[in-house]
Scaffold this motif. Structure first.
Motif, PDB file in Angstrom:
ATOM      1  N   LEU A   1     -37.515  87.194  22.760  1.00  0.00           N
ATOM      2  CA  LEU A   1     -37.215  88.540  22.347  1.00  0.00           C
ATOM      3  C   LEU A   1     -38.122  89.662  22.687  1.00  0.00           C
ATOM      4  O   LEU A   1     -37.915  90.566  23.232  1.00  0.00           O
TER       5      LEU A   1
ATOM      6  N   ARG B   1     -37.831  89.945  26.903  1.00  0.00           N
ATOM      7  CA  ARG B   1     -36.509  90.787  27.275  1.00  0.00           C
ATOM      8  C   ARG B   1     -36.554  92.122  26.664  1.00  0.00           C
ATOM      9  O   ARG B   1     -35.895  92.874  27.387  1.00  0.00           O
ATOM     10  N   LEU B   2     -37.133  92.445  25.678  1.00  0.00           N
ATOM     11  CA  LEU B   2     -37.095  93.722  24.917  1.00  0.00           C
ATOM     12  C   LEU B   2     -38.493  94.412  24.637  1.00  0.00           C
ATOM     13  O   LEU B   2     -39.076  94.189  23.746  1.00  0.00           O
TER      14      LEU B   2
ATOM     15  N   LEU C   1     -30.854  88.699  20.927  1.00  0.00           N
ATOM     16  CA  LEU C   1     -31.114  90.022  21.725  1.00  0.00           C
ATOM     17  C   LEU C   1     -30.342  91.189  21.194  1.00  0.00           C
ATOM     18  O   LEU C   1     -30.942  92.052  21.178  1.00  0.00           O
TER      19      LEU C   1
ATOM     20  N   GLN D   1     -31.377  94.338  19.568  1.00  0.00           N
ATOM     21  CA  GLN D   1     -31.139  95.915  20.276  1.00  0.00           C
ATOM     22  C   GLN D   1     -30.449  96.858  19.094  1.00  0.00           C
ATOM     23  O   GLN D   1     -30.563  98.051  18.971  1.00  0.00           O
TER      24      GLN D   1
END
Length: 300
Positions: free
Chosen positions: A214, A217-218, A251, A255
């Motif tokens: 997580l 990717r973010l 994910l 978000q």
């Protein structure tokens, strides 16, 4: 990757580092399986629940190796022509009409026929492209959705990395592509294909790895929120859900919560964004009843 010397430079730790640099956070088992596929030049069959990172592994391998990813998406009824090659019939027909006009109808049938089956009219589908464009990574996605006949055809191609096109001749890969097959295990893949491949079962990531994914990717995701999302998703997977959430859903959920600009994971924001992580009403009801989300705020 083009010769044995280059392959010999890889090690499980080097593959893990390369995948990590490509944005994929592997565990030791995944890194070792990928290393063996590279060093032994064997297809890698990855099975596991949806959302465990099977397709993403192939994408990361291509990025790590600096080669193209060629994807063959399997589906019910897929056949050899959809996977291998076809002929561009409209262009062939136009070519014939041009020949007829140029020769004023005095067309040599044999010469005309031979001119139809040349490179300019050959439509290369994913398998043929992989043989011709290697080195590359060939992703055969969801092989379990194809039928037995296609699986047998694929086994033949992967055994020799060559195909024979009757009108054109043999096409053989100068360098075998790196092949990753994925299966969600909606049916059993036949033993003959499994024997041709190395095998790895991908589990959902543990809590620590999921938090790492997580945050990787973010990058703007707050560490505390990443941990709360990962922990809630891990607990959801322990329930008897129709579709347990995968990493992709985790994910999406993170978000969605980010978009609300909340500093903390609370019952109200979690419940409001459940549609990002759960796709069945029965699952939503079960999660709400489980207490995973905590107690909702009673404020009006």
């Amino acid at each position: 990757m083009g010769d044995d010397g280059e392959v010999g430079m890889w090690s499980p730790s080097a593959v893990a580092a390369a995948l990590d640099d490509a944005g994929y956070l592997p565990n030791a088992g995944i890194a070792t399986a990928a290393f063996l596929a590279l060093s032994m030049r064997r297809p890698l069959l990855c099975e596991g629940e949806p959302g465990t990172g099977k397709t993403a592994l192939a994408q990361a391998l291509a990025k790590a190796l600096g080669v193209d990813l060629i994807r063959l998406q399997c589906h019910e009824g897929i056949d050899a022509s959809q996977a291998l090659y076809d002929w561009d019939f409209p262009r062939q027909l136009l070519h014939l009409r041009t020949l007829e006009a140029a020769t004023e109808g005095a067309l040599d049938a044999d010469a005309a026929e031979s001119s139809l089956y040349t490179e300019r009219f050959l439509l290369a589908r994913p398998l043929l492209r992989a043989l011709r464009e290697a080195p590359c990574v060939l992703l055969v996605d969801e092989i379990d959705r194809a039928d037995d006949e296609f699986e047998a055809f694929l086994l033949e191609v992967l055994s020799e990395y060559a195909v024979s096109i009757p009108e054109f001749g043999e096409v053989r890969a100068t360098v075998p592509p790196v092949v990753v097959l994925t299966s969600n295990r909606t049916r059993e893949v036949h033993d003959a294909l499994k024997r041709r491949c190395l095998y790895h079962w991908l589990e959902h990531p543990d809590l620590e790895r999921e938090v790492g994914i997580l945050r990787r990717r973010l990058p703007d995701l707050r560490p505390r929120l990443a941990g709360q999302v990962a922990e809630a998703v891990q607990r959801m997977r322990e329930l008897d859900l129709v579709k347990p959430p995968g990493v992709a859903e985790a994910l999406d959920w993170a978000q969605a919560l980010q978009a609300l600009d909340d500093d903390t994971f609370d019952a109200d924001s979690a419940a409001a964004t459940l549609g990002a992580v759960l796709k069945y009403r029965e699952d939503t009801d079960r999660v709400r009843a489980s207490g995973i989300l905590g107690e909702p705020d009673d404020r009006d």
